[in-house]
Design a protein around this motif. Structure first.
Motif, PDB file in Angstrom:
ATOM      1  N   ARG A 183      58.356 -16.110  76.851  1.00 24.32           N
ATOM      2  CA  ARG A 183      59.318 -17.026  77.433  1.00 24.32           C
ATOM      3  C   ARG A 183      60.376 -16.267  78.242  1.00 24.32           C
ATOM      4  N   CYS A 184      60.937 -15.200  77.646  1.00 25.31           N
ATOM      5  CA  CYS A 184      62.032 -14.478  78.301  1.00 25.31           C
ATOM      6  C   CYS A 184      61.661 -13.052  78.700  1.00 25.31           C
ATOM      7  N   LEU A 185      60.475 -12.597  78.313  1.00 22.52           N
ATOM      8  CA  LEU A 185      59.961 -11.252  78.610  1.00 22.52           C
ATOM      9  C   LEU A 185      60.803 -10.144  77.987  1.00 22.52           C
ATOM     10  N   GLN A 186      61.479 -10.454  76.876  1.00 22.96           N
ATOM     11  CA  GLN A 186      62.249  -9.464  76.117  1.00 22.96           C
ATOM     12  C   GLN A 186      61.529  -9.198  74.799  1.00 22.96           C
ATOM     13  N   LEU A 228      56.597  -6.383  63.440  1.00 25.43           N
ATOM     14  CA  LEU A 228      56.356  -5.612  64.644  1.00 25.43           C
ATOM     15  C   LEU A 228      57.039  -6.325  65.799  1.00 25.43           C
ATOM     16  N   HIS A 229      57.148  -5.646  66.929  1.00 25.57           N
ATOM     17  CA  HIS A 229      57.810  -6.227  68.093  1.00 25.57           C
ATOM     18  C   HIS A 229      56.804  -6.429  69.222  1.00 25.57           C
ATOM     19  N   LEU A 230      56.784  -7.655  69.747  1.00 26.60           N
ATOM     20  CA  LEU A 230      55.937  -8.013  70.877  1.00 26.60           C
ATOM     21  C   LEU A 230      56.831  -8.519  72.001  1.00 26.60           C
ATOM     22  N   VAL A 231      56.262  -8.711  73.178  1.00 25.48           N
ATOM     23  CA  VAL A 231      57.012  -9.264  74.301  1.00 25.48           C
ATOM     24  C   VAL A 231      57.001 -10.786  74.195  1.00 25.48           C
ATOM     25  N   ALA A 261      60.881  -9.847  67.650  1.00 24.31           N
ATOM     26  CA  ALA A 261      60.385  -9.423  66.341  1.00 24.31           C
ATOM     27  C   ALA A 261      59.458 -10.496  65.781  1.00 24.31           C
ATOM     28  N   VAL A 262      58.290 -10.072  65.328  1.00 23.15           N
ATOM     29  CA  VAL A 262      57.316 -10.990  64.747  1.00 23.15           C
ATOM     30  C   VAL A 262      57.080 -10.552  63.296  1.00 23.15           C
ATOM     31  N   LEU A 305      49.109 -15.958  69.291  1.00 25.51           N
ATOM     32  CA  LEU A 305      48.501 -15.958  70.620  1.00 25.51           C
ATOM     33  C   LEU A 305      49.569 -15.910  71.705  1.00 25.51           C
ATOM     34  N   ILE A 306      50.668 -16.614  71.477  1.00 24.78           N
ATOM     35  CA  ILE A 306      51.770 -16.641  72.434  1.00 24.78           C
ATOM     36  C   ILE A 306      53.042 -16.242  71.681  1.00 24.78           C
ATOM     37  N   PRO A 307      53.373 -14.946  71.699  1.00 23.22           N
ATOM     38  CA  PRO A 307      54.589 -14.532  70.999  1.00 23.22           C
ATOM     39  C   PRO A 307      55.829 -15.058  71.726  1.00 23.22           C
ATOM     40  N   LYS A 308      56.760 -15.595  70.956  1.00 23.53           N
ATOM     41  CA  LYS A 308      57.996 -16.091  71.560  1.00 23.53           C
ATOM     42  C   LYS A 308      59.079 -16.176  70.498  1.00 23.53           C
TER      43      LYS A 308
END
Length: 191
Positions: free
Chosen positions: A91-94, A85-88, A97-98, A150-153
């Motif tokens: 770090r870069c607010l783009q 899935l895709h999250l924001v 993919a997770v 918890l922190i997607p990046k």
């Protein structure tokens, strides 16, 4: 229940609507697999930044009965999840993919009291309260949500921190004279 009795195995349908009512109280085991798109998981859909047509999760479920010394066999549910899935990216607010690849093991219990009495020291399996109308789709969605970072990046070195988050290093704001927020108090004192 006779310990030597061979129990029937039921094949679960891959249709999301069929997963909303599974009778885990029946003396039978279950096996099934399928694919759930993000639109099949409304709470997960609220978390994603963008929905790609290929995003979603392959799932597999298998139950079996395990003997336990001195008591009736316990039913065990093994759940496998694999997908994207895709999250924001924070770090870069783009979009980021997770990928998830999870395996969970549950011991099926019939009451909240049984779940409360279950030893929390057993890290390999958790108790899961089931019923004749158990919503397996909701349980799969719960596990997806619990597996989200918890922190997607993005991976290190892939993206740069967003300028609005940490400042872009330019001193443009230093040149612009800001209005003093206490000027209004100064004007009130004169009146």
């Amino acid at each position: 229940m006779n310990r030597n009795q061979v129990l029937p195995q039921v094949e679960l349908s891959a249709e999301p609507s069929a997963l909303k009512r599974v009778d885990f109280c029946a003396p039978q085991s279950y096996k099934g697999a399928g694919f759930l798109s993000i639109s099949d998981l409304p709470r997960v859909a609220e978390e994603v930044s963008v929905i790609n047509p290929t995003d979603g999760f392959s799932w597999s479920v298998a139950t079996h009965f395990e003997n336990s010394p001195g008591s009736e066999p316990h039913q065990i549910l093994e759940l496998g999840l694999k997908g994207r899935l895709h999250l924001v990216c924070l770090r870069c607010l783009q979009d980021c993919a997770v990928d998830l690849d999870e395996k969970r093991r549950f011991i099926l219990v019939l009451t909240d009291a049984e779940a409360d009495d279950y030893s929390i020291e057993d890290e390999e399996q958790e108790p899961l309260v089931v019923s004749q109308h158990f919503n397996l789709l909701e349980a799969i969605e719960d596990e997806v949500l619990l597996s989200l970072p918890l922190i997607p990046k993005h991976p290190d070195g892939f993206c740069e921190p967003h300028a609005s988050t940490f400042g872009d290093g330019a001193d443009e704001d230093a040149e612009v004279e800001r209005e003093n927020p206490f000027n209004i108090l100064k004007n009130m004192k004169k009146n």
